[in-house]
Structures are given as structure tokens and as C-alpha cells.
Design a protein around this motif. Structure first.
Motif, short mmCIF file in Angstrom:
data_model
loop_
_atom_site.label_atom_id
_atom_site.label_comp_id
_atom_site.label_asym_id
_atom_site.label_seq_id
_atom_site.Cartn_x
_atom_site.Cartn_y
_atom_site.Cartn_z
N TYR B 189 32.39 11.66 19.11
CA TYR B 189 33.59 11.53 18.30
C TYR B 189 34.77 11.07 19.16
CZ TYR B 189 36.64 12.81 14.35
OH TYR B 189 37.50 12.78 13.29
N ARG B 190 34.74 11.40 20.45
CA ARG B 190 35.80 10.94 21.36
C ARG B 190 35.38 9.70 22.13
NH1 ARG B 190 36.28 16.58 20.03
NH2 ARG B 190 38.36 16.65 19.12
N MET B 191 34.15 9.71 22.64
CA MET B 191 33.74 8.59 23.50
C MET B 191 33.54 7.32 22.69
SD MET B 191 33.92 9.81 26.51
CE MET B 191 33.24 8.48 27.52
N LYS B 192 33.13 7.43 21.46
CA LYS B 192 32.89 6.26 20.63
C LYS B 192 33.82 6.27 19.41
CE LYS B 192 28.13 5.94 22.15
NZ LYS B 192 26.70 5.96 21.82
N ALA B 193 35.04 6.72 19.63
CA ALA B 193 35.98 6.92 18.52
C ALA B 193 36.15 5.66 17.68
CB ALA B 193 37.32 7.40 19.07
N GLY B 194 36.25 4.51 18.36
CA GLY B 194 36.50 3.26 17.65
C GLY B 194 35.45 2.96 16.60
N VAL B 195 34.18 2.88 17.04
CA VAL B 195 33.09 2.55 16.12
C VAL B 195 32.93 3.59 15.03
CG1 VAL B 195 30.88 1.35 16.31
CG2 VAL B 195 31.88 2.41 18.35
N ILE B 196 33.08 4.84 15.41
CA ILE B 196 32.85 5.91 14.43
C ILE B 196 33.96 5.93 13.38
CG2 ILE B 196 32.69 8.42 14.14
CD1 ILE B 196 31.15 8.46 16.81
N ASP B 197 35.21 5.79 13.84
CA ASP B 197 36.32 5.75 12.87
C ASP B 197 36.14 4.59 11.89
OD1 ASP B 197 37.43 7.97 13.97
OD2 ASP B 197 39.01 6.93 15.09
N GLU B 198 35.68 3.46 12.44
CA GLU B 198 35.44 2.29 11.59
C GLU B 198 34.37 2.59 10.53
OE1 GLU B 198 36.89 -0.59 11.44
OE2 GLU B 198 35.46 -1.68 10.16
N LEU B 199 33.28 3.18 10.98
CA LEU B 199 32.20 3.55 10.06
C LEU B 199 32.70 4.48 8.96
CD1 LEU B 199 29.01 3.78 9.45
CD2 LEU B 199 29.11 5.82 10.88
N VAL B 200 33.46 5.49 9.36
CA VAL B 200 33.95 6.47 8.40
C VAL B 200 34.93 5.81 7.43
CG1 VAL B 200 35.30 8.60 8.16
CG2 VAL B 200 33.57 8.42 9.95
N LYS B 201 35.76 4.92 7.97
CA LYS B 201 36.74 4.25 7.12
C LYS B 201 36.03 3.40 6.06
CE LYS B 201 39.96 1.04 8.30
NZ LYS B 201 40.69 0.37 9.39
N ARG B 202 35.06 2.61 6.54
CA ARG B 202 34.35 1.73 5.60
C ARG B 202 33.61 2.52 4.54
NH1 ARG B 202 31.01 -3.14 8.07
NH2 ARG B 202 31.99 -3.37 10.10
N LEU B 203 32.93 3.59 4.99
CA LEU B 203 32.17 4.39 4.02
C LEU B 203 33.10 5.11 3.04
CD1 LEU B 203 29.36 5.89 6.27
CD2 LEU B 203 29.04 4.39 4.31
N SER B 204 34.24 5.57 3.53
CA SER B 204 35.10 6.32 2.61
C SER B 204 35.68 5.37 1.55
CB SER B 204 36.19 7.10 3.35
OG SER B 204 37.04 6.24 4.04
N LYS B 205 35.88 4.10 1.93
CA LYS B 205 36.32 3.13 0.93
C LYS B 205 35.29 2.99 -0.18
CE LYS B 205 39.70 -0.02 2.81
NZ LYS B 205 39.59 -0.69 4.10
N VAL B 206 34.02 2.87 0.23
CA VAL B 206 32.95 2.73 -0.75
C VAL B 206 32.90 3.97 -1.65
CG1 VAL B 206 30.46 2.45 -1.08
CG2 VAL B 206 31.61 1.27 0.80
N VAL B 207 32.99 5.13 -1.02
CA VAL B 207 32.92 6.38 -1.78
C VAL B 207 34.07 6.46 -2.78
CG1 VAL B 207 32.99 8.91 -1.62
CG2 VAL B 207 31.73 7.60 0.08
N GLU B 208 35.28 6.12 -2.31
CA GLU B 208 36.45 6.16 -3.19
C GLU B 208 36.32 5.22 -4.37
OE1 GLU B 208 40.10 5.61 -0.94
OE2 GLU B 208 39.48 7.29 0.32
N SER B 209 35.86 3.99 -4.10
CA SER B 209 35.77 3.03 -5.21
C SER B 209 34.73 3.49 -6.24
CB SER B 209 35.45 1.63 -4.68
OG SER B 209 34.17 1.62 -4.11
N LYS B 210 33.68 4.14 -5.76
CA LYS B 210 32.68 4.67 -6.70
C LYS B 210 33.27 5.79 -7.55
CE LYS B 210 28.11 4.06 -4.83
NZ LYS B 210 26.99 4.83 -4.26
#
Lengths: 393, 214
Positions: B189-210
Motif C-alpha cells: 500500500y506504501r511501496m506501490k501506492a501509485g499503481v494501487i491508488d490507480e486501480l482503486v480509483k478506476r474500480l470505484s468509478k465502475v462501482v459507482e456508475s453501476k
């Protein structure tokens, strides 16, 4: 329960074999050297402590303590960390030494693993405690020393996440009105349950602005720019914490370690122990924090000598794993002799040892398979037979 | 070691829905992804390496850091109590944990027996209810237990309630709603913050639109 087999050890207990021992020793020496150079003095405390004192005061959860009874029926614990024992020492044997006090340790600590293997229950920790100094200078010194110690040990890629308990407490109390409600939210952070945190926030009777403030908190991670974002979140509560952190950041820059630091306002690793800044260090390919620490201004009071204090602990086992330990360079030589040449063999070994070599002196009649045995050494010297000249190989 | 993000995926029920979500979030998972029998699948284009694990084991892989991220049901999270971040509710694989039993079951009054795949969850729940019970751990077909007299009641996940009904069982109490979550290893969560935050952001968009469509 069946009786253990002879090869079995209690869960989480591990042997350190010669190669690992040597690597460990090298890393430990470098780390101790660095810590000493920063003026910290090493101490040792007993393995066993009373449950009612050190056991209760320690930050380690009760179910992780190894407990046993002494002959009078008092409950003892195997020391689960070094901070509580040092607080005891500072408040008793060292009570006449005025603050601030800089102490360091390199000791095994014990934490029982109840669920499964895969994690040691006894491991070595190298750390420091800076007691009786509540300044940002002290905060920065401890973090800088931790970074420096890790670097000296050979660790290259790592990050230290820094958070602030005061910020969380004050922000939550400011928005929620009281500590009980704040604690509910803190528990979600402690459990790392952000989903639960978010849905709890949404269920609270708060204005949408306040809800957004609480939800935005979860994104307060990153570089120095996060301080600005944190500032926007608070009205009054937590401002002090932010200015502390800003100062901390500036001092860390002076130490030249700011590139290792990330801010993380969500960091909340213990429900009640820490009182100010907290930090954890991580490295690639290691799933657990390899070091951690923070400010604990309440602990010393429990031992009757109140003081502000801060410290860190580095787990030597995780550090070695992260360093993917190199084979130790020091080689061993072997002098294999027959009984009539014992004198020469011993003289020769003395000579080599004086040069700093590591030398085994082995009577040939004590070895079964000489070829196999000699294969273990980088250099083998035979002092065999009637002739005084031994054949070197 | 590569710089791919290692994602632990649960085999079975949740898998298909999770794959679908990842695709909607713009991660190019090839069509044959679902059919593979491999346990480790690397997809360079998505920057991810997937490991396929038993659902109950996903948090274990993530806690030990051999997977950076995982998808796990809340039921598993409650049962396992692993030290991982639970960062996003994917709102997939809806179901709930419930107590069920035979309609005319006589309670064993001294020591009520509960059969379940979730011994921790069940023990915790009944303690909260102020009831002392004895837990019997089973690994599947939990509905069998009250039918042949192994236990008085069961604790299990219910999605449609069909299995309960077909076996003549009734739902007695609902414990809590269950959905699947994105979980993250604390170090990653700290060492790969960039990729993980991106993944979470993209997925939460999909979840929200659903959610909006619903």
C-alpha cells in the motif's frame, strides 16, 4: 496433545545456523556502530519481566504475550518489546540521570503467534529510545537515525510512512464533538477497514461538508504537498500537528533523508499507545513493516517518571530477508594434522590466527571422510607424516 | 522479481464478476483468462500478475505480501481477521450471513450446537447475542448438519435461499450483508501506492456508475 518429536520446536521458534549467524553478526555490527556514532548508549534488560509491570505497559497485545508463573505464582512475561523495559530502567535504576536520555538496544523479543506458522515468535530488534525530549528535533533525529541505520546496513529501496496521532484525534473530536465517537472511527482505521470507515461516516448525522472532510482523510498520503491538503481539512484541531510535521519535514531535509519519507495521515497502528508522530518503514518484496516507531508520551508515567519519549525498532530478521543476505566473505582454513605433528600444527594455527584468520585444527584420526571434510574449507593445510614439511593444498 | 502488481483472485463464485469489473475498469484481460487452468497468470499489458486461490485463502496471501492486492468476500475477512487494508467495496457477489435451522427444531437447551464454515464469525455472533453455543466446523454442505442431527442450527452465507428451501431449512436470523472487497497488503500500500491508488480509483468509478444505474 501428543508428545513433541525430538526435531520439533515450539511454534515460531527458529534456529540460527552458522551462515545466517555470521551475516546477522555483520549487519548487527554495522547498525550498532551507526547508532553509537549518534551518541546512543546500548543497554540490556532481563528476558523475563513481570506481567503486571512491563507486560501491562507494553504496546503488544495481551494475546501475543508469552506468560509463565514464577515459583511464587506471580505472572511473568517474556519481554515482548524493549520500550517498556527501558521505560522501567529509566524510571528506576537510572532515575537520577537527568533528561534527555539516549538509549539503544539489540535484543530478542518474544511474541506468541496463535494462528499459524510463517512468522517468528522470537526475533531480534535493534532500536533506540530518546527519552525526555518532546521537540521536533528529537522526532527528526530518531527518524533520521533509523533511515541512516537501514542505509548503513545496506538497504537501498525503502520508504518510511509518517503519520500523526494528534492530528487524527483532534480532527475527529472537532468534527464529531466527543472522544467516544472519535474512538469509533479510530477503531476502523486501526483495523485498516476503510470500507467500514466510509460507510460509518456516511451513516453519521453530519453535514455533507464534514462527511467529505472525514472521507478525504483516507487520501491524505504522499509527499509534502499532503500537508497543505491536511490543513484544508481542519479548522483548528490538528493544526499544531500539521505545523509539527512541517517542521519535522524541514529538519529531515537537513539530515538529507526526506526522499525516504512519505506522509500518511491514515497510519494508526495502536489504539492508545502512541501520542504524536508515528512511523513505519517498508521495503520491496517484504509484506510486513520492517521497522516502526513513534512518540509515546504516556508510557514513562506508568513507571512513575513522566517524560515525553520517542523511539524506533528495526526487526533484524525482516531486514536480513530484505537484504537477501550475501554470503559472508570471511573464509575458514583447516589444518589437518597427524598426532606426531601436533606441535607444528598448533604453532601454525597460532601464526595464522595472529593474522586474523579463522583456523580449524583437526586431528586426522578424528575425521571419517577426509575428502568430504576438507571440502568445507577455502584452504586446507596438511601437517601429516614424519616429515616436518606439511603439504599445503 | 518483476514490477507487476500481484493480484490474488478468488476461484469460484466471485471470480467471474471480479474479472468483469476489472475489464470495465479498463484492464485488458484476454478472453481466455477465465478458461485457464493455470494458477499464476501474467498479463503484461495490464501490468498485473494474477494468482488464483481458494477464496478463504486470499487474505492470507495478501497478509504475507506474496500478493499485493486481493479480492475477498467480507465473510472471509470477518472469519480470517487478517492484517490487511480493506479499501473498496466492490458491491459484487451480494449475499448475507445468516443463521438457519429446521422449522420445528427443538433447541438443545444445555449446549446448542452450531455447524458452520465460519467458526470465528459464528462464535463472535452468538457471544454478542448473549448465547453460549458449541461450534462444529464443517467445510461444505453445511445444510446437511441439522438434517441428520449433527447440529441444531447452522451459520452460512445465503444468496438466493434456494439451497435452504430445497432442504427444508428456514432462515432464523440475518447476521450481516456480505459483498466482495479489494484488500491491500500494508507494505504494498506504501511501496506501490501509485499503481494501487490507480486501480482503486478506476474500480470505484465502475462501482459507482453501476450503483447509479441501480
Amino acid at each position: 496433545m501428543s508428545k513433541p518429536f525430538v526435531f520439533e520446536k515450539p511454534m515460531g521458534m527458529r534456529d540460527t545456523l552458522p551462515v545466517l549467524y555470521q551475516v546477522k553478526q555483520q549487519v548487527r555490527t554495522v547498525m550498532e556502530q551507526e547508532i553509537r556514532e549518534w551518541g546512543y548508549q546500548f543497554i540490556q534488560t532481563p528476558t523475563l519481566e513481570y506481567y503486571d509491570t512491563v507486560g501491562e505497559a507494553s504496546a503488544i497485545l495481551d494475546q501475543q504475550l508469552f506468560k509463565l508463573l514464577d515459583s511464587e505464582g506471580k505472572t511473568l512475561v517474556l519481554r515482548p518489546d524493549m520500550t517498556a523495559p527501558i521505560a522501567r530502567v529509566v524510571s528506576s535504576s537510572m532515575k537520577d540521570v537527568s533528561y534527555p536520555i539516549r538509549l539503544a538496544y539489540d535484543s530478542a523479543v518474544f511474541r506468541s503467534q496463535q494462528r499459524e506458522g510463517g512468522r517468528p515468535a522470537e526475533f531480534e530488534q535493534v532500536g533506540v529510545e530518546l527519552i525526555g525530549d518532546g521537540t521536533s528535533s528529537a522526532d527528526a533525529e530518531v527518524i533520521a537515525l533509523m533511515v541512516s541505520t537501514l542505509s548503513k546496513a545496506g538497504l537501498q529501496e525503502f520508504k518510511v510512512a509518517v503519520g500523526h496521532i494528534g492530528f487524527l484525534n483532534e480532527l475527529f473530536v472537532e468534527i464529531l464533538g466527543n472522544e467516544d465517537r472519535a474512538e469509533e472511527l479510530l477503531r476502523y482505521l486501526y483495523e485498516k477497514n476503510y470500507v467500514g470507515y466510509a460507510s460509518h461516516v456516511k451513516s453519521l448525522p453530519l453535514s455533507s461538508i464534514d462527511k467529505k472532510r472525514l472521507l478525504d482523510l483516507l487520501h491524505l498520503r504522499g509527499g509534502e504537498e499532503v500537508l497543505k491538503l491536511a490543513e484544508d481539512l481542519t479548522a483548528v484541531g490538528g493544526r499544531k500537528a500539521i505545523s509539527d510535521l512541517r517542521e519535522l519535514f524541514n529538519i529531515l531535509e537537513l539530515y538529507g533523508v526526506q526522499d525516504k519519507i512519505v506522509l500518511d495521515f491514515t497510519l494508526f497502528s495502536h489504539m492508545s499507545y502512541y501520542t504524536g508522530i508515528v512511523f513505519e518503514g517498508y521495503t520491496n518484496e517484504l509484506g510486513f513493516p520492517l521497522c516502526s516507531g513513534g512518540r509515546y508520551d504516556q508510557l514513562l508515567g506508568e513507571f512513575g517518571r513522566s517524560a515525553q519519549a520517542i523511539g524506533f525498532g528495526i526487526r533484524l530478521d525482516y531486514l536480513l530477508e530484505a537484504l537477501s543476505a550475501k554470503e559472508p566473505s570471511a573464509s575458514r582454513s583447516c589444518i589437518i594434522f597427524s598426532a606426531e605433528n601436533r606441535k607444528e600444527a598448533i604453532a601454525k594455527s597460532r601464526e595464522l590466527r595472529e593474522q586474523g584468520r579463522s583456523v580449524v585444527v583437526q586431528d586426522i584420526s578424528g575425521v571419517g571422510n577426509v575428502d568430504e571434510y576438507s571440502g568445507r574449507f577455502q584452504e586446507v593445510i596438511y601437517v601429516i607424516g614424519k616429515s616436518e614439511k606439511g603439504g599445503a593444498q | 522479481m518483476s514490477s507487476l502488481l500481484t493480484v490474488a483472485m478468488p476461484k469460484g463464485r466471485i471470480f467471474q464478476e471480479a474479472v468483469e469489473l476489472l475489464r470495465q475498469a479498463g484492464y485488458p484481460l484476454p478472453p481466455e483468462f477465465e478458461d485457464s487452468r493455470k494458477l499464476i497468470i501474467e498479463i503484461e499489458e495490464a501490468g498485473m500478475r494474477f494468482i488464483l486461490a481458494k477464496p478463504m485463502d486470499v487474505p492470507t496471501y495478501v497478509e504475507h505480501g506474496v500478493a499485493d492486492v486481493g479480492i475477498a468476500g467480507k465473510d472471509v475477512m470477518l472469519e480470517e481477521e487478517r492484517d490487511v487494508y480493506e479499501v473498496l467495496d466492490l458491491k459484487i457477489s451480494d449475499c448475507y450471513l445468516a443463521v438457519a435451522g429446521l422449522p420445528e427444531q427443538k433447541e438443545h437447551s444445555v449446549a446448542p450446537k452450531i455447524a458452520t464454515k465460519y467458526p470465528n464469525v459464528a462464535a463472535h455472533y452468538f457471544r454478542e447475542q448473549g448465547e453460549q453455543v458449541e461450534i462444529i466446523k464443517l467445510n461444505g454442505s453445511i445444510e446437511l448438519a441439522p438434517l441428520i442431527g449433527l447440529a441444531d442450527r447452522i451459520v452460512d452465507i445465503v444468496s438466493t435461499g434456494r439451497t435452504l428451501k430445497e432442504n427444508g431449512l428456514v432462515e432464523l436470523e440475518k447476521i450481516r450483508e456480505i459483498t466482495s472487497r479489494i484488500i491491500v497488503n500494508p507494505a504494498s500500500y506504501r511501496m506501490k501506492a501509485g499503481v494501487i491508488d490507480e486501480l482503486v480509483k478506476r474500480l470505484s468509478k465502475v462501482v459507482e456508475s453501476k450503483e447509479e444505474i441501480k
